[in-house]
Write a protein that holds these residues in place. Structure first.
Motif, short mmCIF file in Angstrom:
data_model
loop_
_atom_site.label_atom_id
_atom_site.label_comp_id
_atom_site.label_asym_id
_atom_site.label_seq_id
_atom_site.Cartn_x
_atom_site.Cartn_y
_atom_site.Cartn_z
N THR A 160 0.85 -1.20 0.00
CA THR A 160 0.00 0.00 0.00
C THR A 160 0.88 1.25 0.00
O THR A 160 0.99 1.93 -1.01
CB THR A 160 -0.94 0.00 1.21
OG1 THR A 160 -0.19 -0.26 2.41
CG2 THR A 160 -2.02 -1.06 1.05
N ASP A 161 1.54 1.53 1.11
CA ASP A 161 2.36 2.74 1.22
C ASP A 161 3.51 2.77 0.22
O ASP A 161 3.72 3.77 -0.48
CB ASP A 161 2.95 2.84 2.64
CG ASP A 161 1.89 2.84 3.71
OD1 ASP A 161 1.00 3.70 3.66
OD2 ASP A 161 1.95 1.97 4.60
N ILE A 162 4.28 1.70 0.17
CA ILE A 162 5.48 1.69 -0.67
C ILE A 162 5.11 1.53 -2.15
O ILE A 162 5.62 2.25 -3.01
CB ILE A 162 6.46 0.58 -0.24
CG1 ILE A 162 6.70 0.64 1.28
CG2 ILE A 162 7.78 0.74 -0.99
CD1 ILE A 162 7.20 1.97 1.80
N LYS A 163 4.18 0.64 -2.44
CA LYS A 163 3.76 0.44 -3.82
C LYS A 163 3.12 1.71 -4.38
O LYS A 163 3.36 2.10 -5.53
CB LYS A 163 2.78 -0.72 -3.91
CG LYS A 163 2.35 -1.07 -5.33
CD LYS A 163 1.45 -2.29 -5.35
CE LYS A 163 1.05 -2.66 -6.76
NZ LYS A 163 0.18 -3.88 -6.78
N GLY A 164 2.28 2.36 -3.59
CA GLY A 164 1.63 3.58 -4.05
C GLY A 164 2.63 4.68 -4.32
O GLY A 164 2.51 5.41 -5.32
N ALA A 165 3.62 4.83 -3.45
CA ALA A 165 4.65 5.84 -3.66
C ALA A 165 5.44 5.54 -4.93
O ALA A 165 5.70 6.43 -5.75
CB ALA A 165 5.57 5.90 -2.45
N ASN A 166 5.82 4.28 -5.11
CA ASN A 166 6.55 3.88 -6.32
C ASN A 166 5.77 4.25 -7.58
O ASN A 166 6.35 4.73 -8.56
CB ASN A 166 6.81 2.38 -6.31
CG ASN A 166 7.92 1.93 -5.37
OD1 ASN A 166 8.24 0.75 -5.30
ND2 ASN A 166 8.51 2.85 -4.62
N GLY B 128 7.50 -6.54 -5.13
CA GLY B 128 7.94 -5.86 -6.33
C GLY B 128 8.07 -4.36 -6.17
O GLY B 128 7.82 -3.60 -7.10
N VAL B 129 8.48 -3.92 -4.95
CA VAL B 129 8.60 -2.49 -4.67
C VAL B 129 9.99 -2.17 -4.15
O VAL B 129 10.76 -3.07 -3.77
CB VAL B 129 7.55 -2.04 -3.64
CG1 VAL B 129 6.14 -2.29 -4.16
CG2 VAL B 129 7.74 -2.76 -2.29
N THR B 130 10.30 -0.87 -4.12
CA THR B 130 11.60 -0.43 -3.61
C THR B 130 11.41 0.71 -2.61
O THR B 130 10.46 1.49 -2.71
CB THR B 130 12.51 0.06 -4.75
OG1 THR B 130 11.87 1.16 -5.42
CG2 THR B 130 12.79 -1.06 -5.75
N ALA B 131 12.34 0.77 -1.67
CA ALA B 131 12.37 1.87 -0.71
C ALA B 131 13.79 2.42 -0.66
O ALA B 131 14.75 1.66 -0.78
CB ALA B 131 11.94 1.39 0.67
N ASN C 83 18.38 -8.31 5.38
CA ASN C 83 18.06 -8.99 4.12
C ASN C 83 16.62 -9.48 4.08
O ASN C 83 16.04 -9.67 3.02
CB ASN C 83 19.04 -10.15 3.86
CG ASN C 83 18.97 -11.22 4.93
OD1 ASN C 83 18.56 -10.97 6.05
ND2 ASN C 83 19.39 -12.42 4.58
N ASP C 84 16.00 -9.67 5.26
CA ASP C 84 14.59 -10.04 5.30
C ASP C 84 13.71 -8.85 4.93
O ASP C 84 12.64 -9.02 4.35
CB ASP C 84 14.21 -10.57 6.68
CG ASP C 84 14.81 -11.94 6.95
OD1 ASP C 84 15.10 -12.65 5.97
OD2 ASP C 84 14.99 -12.30 8.13
N VAL C 85 14.14 -7.64 5.30
CA VAL C 85 13.43 -6.43 4.89
C VAL C 85 13.49 -6.34 3.37
O VAL C 85 12.47 -6.07 2.71
CB VAL C 85 14.05 -5.17 5.53
CG1 VAL C 85 13.45 -3.91 4.93
CG2 VAL C 85 13.86 -5.20 7.04
N ALA C 86 14.66 -6.57 2.80
CA ALA C 86 14.81 -6.54 1.35
C ALA C 86 13.91 -7.58 0.70
O ALA C 86 13.30 -7.32 -0.35
CB ALA C 86 16.27 -6.79 0.97
N SER C 87 13.80 -8.77 1.31
CA SER C 87 12.96 -9.82 0.76
C SER C 87 11.49 -9.43 0.77
O SER C 87 10.74 -9.71 -0.17
CB SER C 87 13.15 -11.12 1.55
OG SER C 87 14.47 -11.61 1.39
N ALA C 88 11.05 -8.77 1.85
CA ALA C 88 9.66 -8.33 1.95
C ALA C 88 9.33 -7.34 0.84
O ALA C 88 8.26 -7.41 0.22
CB ALA C 88 9.40 -7.70 3.32
N LEU C 89 10.24 -6.42 0.58
CA LEU C 89 10.04 -5.45 -0.50
C LEU C 89 10.09 -6.14 -1.86
O LEU C 89 9.26 -5.85 -2.74
CB LEU C 89 11.12 -4.37 -0.42
CG LEU C 89 11.09 -3.48 0.85
CD1 LEU C 89 12.36 -2.65 0.92
CD2 LEU C 89 9.87 -2.58 0.85
#
Length: 283
Positions: free
Chosen positions: A232-238, A271-274, A261-267
């Motif tokens: 929601t938050d990250i995908k919408g911003a992307n 299919g989103v980036t932060a 690396n688990d945070v990276a896996s969640a993103l």
């Protein structure tokens, strides 16, 4: 995908941005208390950089949220405006009147319908469904709605989802939101209209308010979004070309405690980036 930069203080990158979109539940509060350091972060950004818009998937009118934040102790010096998925939901409801509606959600969500000439009925008589969450006196698990909704999906009745979030961290417990029921409805072949993040309407409204407060248009590249929901938050911003910080701490959906690396896996799974992750929002 590489893990996003681990950030401790918002002040380290605030100079790169002129406006802030901040999620509420899981970033500012947990439904009962404010998280330490959040008010200072928002007040400082607003004073030193620019407008702060609280952008939330709460299925309520925007006018309701400031009073709730007052009760939690957040100063109105911390933000300029609130934008909710409830506002977009109201617009979608108005498009479908005078058809009757079937509501799935808490009784407290009824404030969403204030001032709207909406008539509710049983599911068979309704022309459309409004889902704001798990029914207060109904099934507790999303899959339990499957037999209830099968006939409505077959009849082609649309569902307006007033909160696209799948779950929320309620005082340490993960609770289902309207988005989880909407997914079940889609799996039955039902049509769903989503009225909040990550969809464009709420971002367009928030960006208009930023321009209004600033007195000029702010490029999306100079806007920063902060949230704990990857889908929601990250995908919408992307989708809007807005940089995002992912809140990974115990107060949000992710609930922290895992390796970077688990945070990276969640993103990556979403299919989103932060640009960065933070345990909690601090100045």
């Amino acid at each position: 995908m590489a893990a996003p930069t681990k950030l401790t203080n918002l002040s380290d990158i605030a100079h790169q941005y002129d406006a802030l979109l901040c999620d509420a539940w899981g970033v500012i509060h947990n439904g009962r208390t404010l998280f330490d350091g959040v008010e200072s972060a928002l007040v400082n950004f607003r004073k030193k950089r620019g407008p702060v818009i609280i952008l939330t998937n709460a299925p309520k009118p925007s006018s309701v949220i400031p009073g709730q934040l007052d009760h939690l102790g957040l100063s109105r010096e911390a933000y300029d405006h609130v934008v909710t998925s409830g506002e977009a939901t109201r617009q979608e409801i108005l498009k479908r009147l005078p058809s009757k509606a079937y509501h799935i959600g808490w009784l407290s969500d009824s404030v969403l319908f204030d001032g709207i000439p909406i008539e509710f009925s049983g599911l068979n008589e309704a022309g459309f469904i409004v889902c704001t969450g798990i029914a207060e006196n109904g099934p507790a698990e999303p899959d339990e709605y499957r037999p209830i909704l099968e006939s409505a999906a077959e009849a082609g009745k649309p569902m307006i989802c007033g909160n696209p979030d799948i779950v929320v961290n309620w005082r340490g417990d993960i609770m289902w939101c309207a988005g989880a029921i909407a997914r079940v409805y889609e799996s039955l072949g039902g049509s769903v209209i989503y009225a909040g993040k990550p969809y464009a309407a709420v971002y367009d409204l928030a960006l208009r308010l930023i321009a209004e407060v600033s007195g000029k248009a702010i490029p999306n590249s100079r806007v920063l979004a902060i949230g704990d929901g990857v889908e929601t938050d990250i995908k919408g911003a992307n989708s809007k070309g807005i940089d995002a910080i992912f809140i990974s701490g115990a107060g949000g959906i992710y609930r922290g405690g895992a390796a970077e690396n688990d945070v990276a896996s969640a993103l990556d799974r979403a299919g989103v980036t932060a640009i960065a992750s933070m345990e909690t929002l601090k100045w």
